[in-house]
Design an enzyme around this catalytic site. Structure first.
Site, PDB file in Angstrom:
ATOM      1  N   HIS A 155       0.797  -1.229   0.000  1.00  0.00           N
ATOM      2  CA  HIS A 155       0.000   0.000   0.000  1.00  0.00           C
ATOM      3  C   HIS A 155       0.830   1.280   0.000  1.00  0.00           C
ATOM      4  CE1 HIS A 155      -3.977  -1.873   0.875  1.00  0.00           C
ATOM      5  NE2 HIS A 155      -3.224  -2.795   1.442  1.00  0.00           N
TER       6      HIS A 155
ATOM      7  N   LYS B 123      -8.449  14.058   5.048  1.00  0.00           N
ATOM      8  CA  LYS B 123      -7.650  12.822   5.014  1.00  0.00           C
ATOM      9  C   LYS B 123      -6.607  12.964   6.101  1.00  0.00           C
ATOM     10  CE  LYS B 123      -6.645  13.868   0.581  1.00  0.00           C
ATOM     11  NZ  LYS B 123      -6.739  12.823  -0.405  1.00  0.00           N
ATOM     12  N   ARG B 124      -5.841  11.900   6.374  1.00  0.00           N
ATOM     13  CA  ARG B 124      -4.772  12.033   7.362  1.00  0.00           C
ATOM     14  C   ARG B 124      -3.848  13.188   6.972  1.00  0.00           C
ATOM     15  NH1 ARG B 124      -4.394   8.111  11.606  1.00  0.00           N
ATOM     16  NH2 ARG B 124      -2.398   9.126  11.986  1.00  0.00           N
TER      17      ARG B 124
ATOM     18  N   LYS C  44       0.813  14.341   1.459  1.00  0.00           N
ATOM     19  CA  LYS C  44      -0.549  14.645   0.975  1.00  0.00           C
ATOM     20  C   LYS C  44      -0.736  16.142   0.739  1.00  0.00           C
ATOM     21  CE  LYS C  44      -2.563  10.649   3.447  1.00  0.00           C
ATOM     22  NZ  LYS C  44      -3.254   9.802   2.452  1.00  0.00           N
TER      23      LYS C  44
ATOM     24  N   THR D 134      -8.569   6.632  -1.882  1.00  0.00           N
ATOM     25  CA  THR D 134      -9.898   6.078  -2.109  1.00  0.00           C
ATOM     26  C   THR D 134     -10.965   7.142  -1.869  1.00  0.00           C
ATOM     27  OG1 THR D 134      -9.676   5.152   0.101  1.00  0.00           O
ATOM     28  CG2 THR D 134      -9.475   3.630  -1.734  1.00  0.00           C
TER      29      THR D 134
ATOM     30  N   LYS E 215     -14.819   8.414  -3.577  1.00  0.00           N
ATOM     31  CA  LYS E 215     -16.055   8.721  -2.837  1.00  0.00           C
ATOM     32  C   LYS E 215     -16.593  10.083  -3.236  1.00  0.00           C
ATOM     33  CE  LYS E 215     -14.065   6.020   0.860  1.00  0.00           C
ATOM     34  NZ  LYS E 215     -13.200   6.062   2.052  1.00  0.00           N
TER      35      LYS E 215
HETATM   36  C1  KOT Z   1       0.488   2.260   6.726  1.00  0.00           C
HETATM   37  C2  KOT Z   1       1.563   1.732   7.409  1.00  0.00           C
HETATM   38  C3  KOT Z   1       2.527   0.995   6.726  1.00  0.00           C
HETATM   39  C4  KOT Z   1       2.405   0.798   5.390  1.00  0.00           C
HETATM   40  C5  KOT Z   1       1.321   1.349   4.707  1.00  0.00           C
HETATM   41  C6  KOT Z   1       0.381   2.078   5.360  1.00  0.00           C
HETATM   42  C7  KOT Z   1      -0.749   2.641   4.685  1.00  0.00           C
HETATM   43  C8  KOT Z   1      -1.015   2.849   3.378  1.00  0.00           C
HETATM   44  N1  KOT Z   1      -1.785   3.087   5.323  1.00  0.00           N
HETATM   45  N2  KOT Z   1      -2.681   3.522   4.517  1.00  0.00           N
HETATM   46  N3  KOT Z   1      -2.215   3.390   3.310  1.00  0.00           N
HETATM   47  C9  KOT Z   1      -3.075   3.810   2.228  1.00  0.00           C
HETATM   48  O1  KOT Z   1      -3.750   2.672   1.720  1.00  0.00           O
HETATM   49  C10 KOT Z   1      -4.830   3.034   0.870  1.00  0.00           C
HETATM   50  C11 KOT Z   1      -5.548   1.784   0.467  1.00  0.00           C
HETATM   51  O2  KOT Z   1      -4.791   1.043  -0.429  1.00  0.00           O
HETATM   52  C12 KOT Z   1      -4.335   3.828  -0.319  1.00  0.00           C
HETATM   53  O3  KOT Z   1      -5.435   4.262  -1.048  1.00  0.00           O
HETATM   54  C13 KOT Z   1      -3.504   5.030   0.146  1.00  0.00           C
HETATM   55  O4  KOT Z   1      -2.926   5.653  -0.959  1.00  0.00           O
HETATM   56  C14 KOT Z   1      -2.426   4.577   1.124  1.00  0.00           C
HETATM   57  O5  KOT Z   1      -1.736   5.686   1.654  1.00  0.00           O
END
Ligand code: KOT
Length: 829
Positions: free
Chosen positions: A371, A564-565, A570, A675, A679
């Site tokens: 991710h 978002k976070r 971002k 995502t 939405k």
């Molecule tokens: C958190 C900790 C470690 C590694 C990855 C993450 C992570 C990645 N947390 N959220 N993400 C998000 O995942 C979403 C679903 O795939 C993506 O849409 C988004 O871009 C990621 O930032």
């Protein structure tokens, strides 16, 4: 089970569940009077919520039982989705809609003296996640159930979910989120427990055949207790399970000897230490902090889940080699990667399989989803810590690595650099276990979450693995969202309008049917109703802003939303710098000129990780800018800056439908997918965004004339960064004006924001804020101009919604099922 002759009695009394208003009311009153021990004299909204939820829970659990029975009888392959985060949000509204009884409940609640909206509002979000990764897992559960896939989610039952955010004097303050006070949606399974071992040491012996056998001995035991949450599918009886593990001291652990001897404190301390494992969700998004307790959480959850999965498989009495025909396990990022090692340990140490046979089973079972490419988020654990906590697992990791490197050596003889670069053990000080590499080696498929992201992982962080395993092992599954929660539930009026134009609610099961909307675009009455719904959603948000922040905003203004976070990648800082730029421009205008400007409300929301200092500075700046701008009489309605406290799933359900424009403006190549972009568009809002993550595919689907793209392309990012560091770096002139305003104290103590400014101006501007600033401002100007033509704007919104069919999580789950899991739905008649 019950012997055949007695089953008649059971069948006669089988719970059927209510189907009409009367039946619903009867259940609610029964729960108020017996389960809750209240009456019509002291039933408040909280009690009415509890009783309503219990009535629906009873219904769900009946279907849950049948579904499990059906799946066991069919004996087909199941999917297990392992995720440390499930950001579920509220359950009641979703349950009512998915089982198709919201109208029944609404009528019943009304007759009992309450309003359904107020009852829904009583529920505390289940916030067991940080952001996108956790919410994706929740959407996937909804799709898996709705599509009738036999699937279980496995996670941790945190006592505290993601913290609640308060904004005090412009600063984020974290408050614990204790959500379990009363949770009608979970079923404790005190009979489903697993003892989990930590620490200790490994002894090796020889068996009768001279084979070496490892014995993991000593250490401490913590017990995992299962809690189940039923997951109802939409318009199907299929009800799947989310099993969350809670930790408690094993009965052997609570030392009654100590207790009876009066050493209460230390016996209680042992118990608390065990309970600490599932106590709290780590609040970091896209960051790995490497804390021992986190590793303990991971092993605790993975070991309990695998024990459960293996136990279920063993009941089928099949041969071990059939395990991958019955079980597919998906690793949601690297957090559950120890599952690879644990399954190998179970097969070799406990079940006595040969290494190679076991390893074939393991790699055929697992799939790994990546991710993020952010280096600070790639999980690594010190070898020393692994050795201490999980001594046998470390040995297995070394063996996995050894055999893997031997195959690499065969394929690339004498390539030392290759061996060093792909080794699961990073040879640094201290040595580290690279979890992503372990996940790749231990899985048969690795996927990214949007096309650009999947390309990036194959050409950058995992490129050597593509050379070793071949490109077929790597694939893309672009993320999706559930239209049930993110359209039908969050925006009921829009859902009805769409239904009226597309021939019913079929689009909720097949989102591509939205394309029928294009036929109605020239229908003026339809466009008018569309616009009215958007306006009503904005009015609702306006009231919420008034109530919570006492700021009056104009619902006719353009609502520009970034929720978002909070993260530098971002780029909320780019947004707020742009807002300041707009403010300075408005201030410099004559009153006549000002009158011609388009009113805008800039809405922000999101949590910063408690330890992320820069993110907290960004929150502080946004709030300070709001404090100045919102009370400036020269500005009035032309610009308002709003920070919405404690952004979460249920707030998103209110905010997303109220947006005209949302911002998805990450530095190209940093946001794996995103995502919320999906939405917002699905709810009839347009996007301003960079060519990053799923924005690219959204553009391809909806047409580039319907999205406001700007900024550097991902392929140019590296060169720019290099130039910042080694060439001369001049900051954009407009942005410099913004910095001057900040540093002259316009928005409070300038020193507070010195580091934020310096990051761009003096420290290499890693996130390319200055490079993208002018094109961001220009694009925002285009937005203003286009928004003035409301008729054309609405047409763009409708056209975009019509083309969003691809982004359903149903499509996404079908792709996983076919390309990775090799599972099929279990058709329900
Ligand atoms: C958190 C900790 C470690 C590694 C990855 C993450 C992570 C990645 N947390 N959220 N993400 C998000 O995942 C979403 C679903 O795939 C993506 O849409 C988004 O871009 C990621 O930032």
């Amino acid at each position: 089970s019950i012997p055949e002759p007695q089953r008649e009695a059971w069948k006669k009394h089988q719970v059927q569940g209510f189907t009409d208003k009367d039946g619903f009311e009867k259940e609610v009153v029964r729960h108020v009077e017996t389960t809750l021990a209240r009456s019509l004299f002291n039933c408040d909204e909280g009690a009415a919520y509890s009783a309503t939820s219990l009535a629906f829970r009873d219904r769900l659990i009946t279907e849950w039982n049948r579904t499990q029975q059906r799946q066991t009888t069919a004996d087909t392959k199941r999917v297990y989705y392992l995720s440390l985060e499930f950001l579920m949000g509220r359950a009641l509204d979703n349950a009512m809609l998915n089982v198709g009884l919201k109208d029944v409940a609404k009528g019943g609640i009304d007759e009992l003296g309450f309003r359904i909206e107020d009852i829904i509002e009583q529920e505390h979000d289940a916030a067991l996640g940080n952001g996108g990764l956790g919410r994706l897992a929740a959407c996937f559960l909804d799709s898996l159930a709705s599509l009738n896939y036999p699937a279980w989610g496995y996670g941790l039952r945190y006592r505290y979910g993601i913290f609640k955010q308060e904004i005090i004097n412009g600063y984020q303050v974290e408050v614990p989120d204790y959500w379990l006070d009363f949770n009608p949606w979970e079923f404790p399974r005190h009979d489903v427990t697993v003892d989990i071992q930590f620490y200790g040491n490994v002894r090796k012996s020889q068996d009768d055949n001279g084979k070496t056998v490892a014995h993991w001995e000593g250490g401490e035991i913590v017990t995992a207790v299962a809690y189940d949450m039923p997951i109802p599918g939409y318009a199907t009886p299929s009800t799947n399970n989310l099993r969350l593990w809670s930790s408690k001291a094993s009965s052997g652990e609570f030392d009654f000897q100590k207790f009876n001897n009066g050493d209460y404190e230390s016996s209680v301390a042992d118990q608390q230490r065990a309970e600490t494992i599932s106590a709290v969700l780590y609040p970091n998004d896209n960051l790995d902090r490497g804390k021992e307790l986190r590793l303990k959480q991971q092993y605790f959850w993975v070991a309990a889940s695998l024990y459960d999965i293996v136990r279920r498989f063993k009941k089928t009495k099949r041969a071990w080699r059939e395990f991958p025909d019955q079980v597919a396990i998906q690793l949601n990022d690297t957090h559950p990667t120890l599952a690879v090692v644990e399954l190998q340990r179970i097969l070799v140490d406990i079940e006595g399989l040969e290494w190679d046979e076991a390893w074939t089973i393991v790699t055929s079972t697992f799939g790994y989803t990546n991710h993020t490419v952010l280096p600070e988020a790639l999980e690594k654990w010190p070898v020393g810590l692994m050795q201490h906590l999980l001594p046998r697992h470390l040995q297995i990791i070394y063996d996995i690595n050894l055999f893997f490197l031997q195959t690499v050596e065969k394929k690339f003889p004498n390539d030392r650099e290759m061996l060093t670069s792909v080794s699961i053990i990073e040879e640094c000080q201290p040595k580290m276990v690279r979890m992503a590499y372990l996940a790749i080696v231990g899985s048969h498929k690795v996927n990214g979450v949007a096309e650009l992201h999947s390309d990036l992982i194959q050409t950058t962080i995992f490129k050597d693995f593509v050379k070793i395993f071949g490109a077929d092992k790597f694939t893309n599954v672009t993320n999706g969202i559930t239209p049930r929660r993110w359209l039908h539930q969050a925006n009921p009026r829009l859902s009805e309008l769409i239904a009226s134009k597309t021939g019913g609610h079929e689009f909720l099961k097949d989102l591509t049917q939205l394309n029928k909307l294009e036929l109605s675009i020239d229908d003026a009455a339809f466009r008018k109703e569309w616009a009215e719904i958007k306006y009503a959603n904005k009015v609702r948000l306006t009231k919420y802003i008034k109530k919570t922040l006492d700021v009056t905003v104009n619902p006719s203004a353009l609502f520009d939303v970034q929720v978002k976070r909070i993260h530098e990648y971002k780029r909320q800082q780019l947004n707020i710098f742009g807002v300041i730029h707009r403010y300075l421009a408005l201030k410099a205008m004559s009153p006549e000129e000002r009158k011609k400007q388009l009113p805008r409300v800039s809405i922000f929301g999101g949590k910063a990780a408690p330890g992320y200092w820069m993110a907290k500075q960004i929150i502080h700046l946004i709030n300070n800018v709001g404090a100045v701008v919102n009370k400036d009489p020269e500005i009035g309605d032309l610009l308002k800056v709003i920070y919405l406290e404690d952004y979460n799933v249920s707030k998103a359900e209110m905010i997303v439908p109220a947006s005209d424009l949302s911002e998805h403006i990450s530095t190209a190549g940093t946001e794996a997918s995103g995502t919320s972009n999906m939405k917002f568009v699905l709810n009839g809002g347009l996007i301003i965004g960079t060519c990053d993550g799923a924005n690219i595919e959204i553009t391809r689907e909806i047409g580039q004339e319907n999205i406001f793209l700007f900024g550097t392309l991902s392929e140019d990012v590296e060169d720019l960064r290099h130039a910042h560091t080694y060439g001369s770096h001049t900051v954009d002139a407009g942005l410099n004006k913004v910095f001057e305003a900040i540093q002259s104290g316009t928005f409070g103590e300038p020193n507070d924001f010195g580091a934020m400014v310096a990051a761009v101006r003096d420290h290499g501007d890693y996130y390319l804020v200055s490079d993208d600033f002018q094109s961001y401002i220009d694009t925002q100007k285009m937005v203003d101009n286009e928004y003035r033509n409301q008729d054309e704007w609405i047409r763009k919104c409708i056209r975009s919604v019509a083309r969003m069919g691809f982004f359903s999580s149903d499509r996404c789950i079908n792709e996983y099922a076919e390309g990775i899991w090799n599972v099929e739905p279990l058709v329900v008649n």
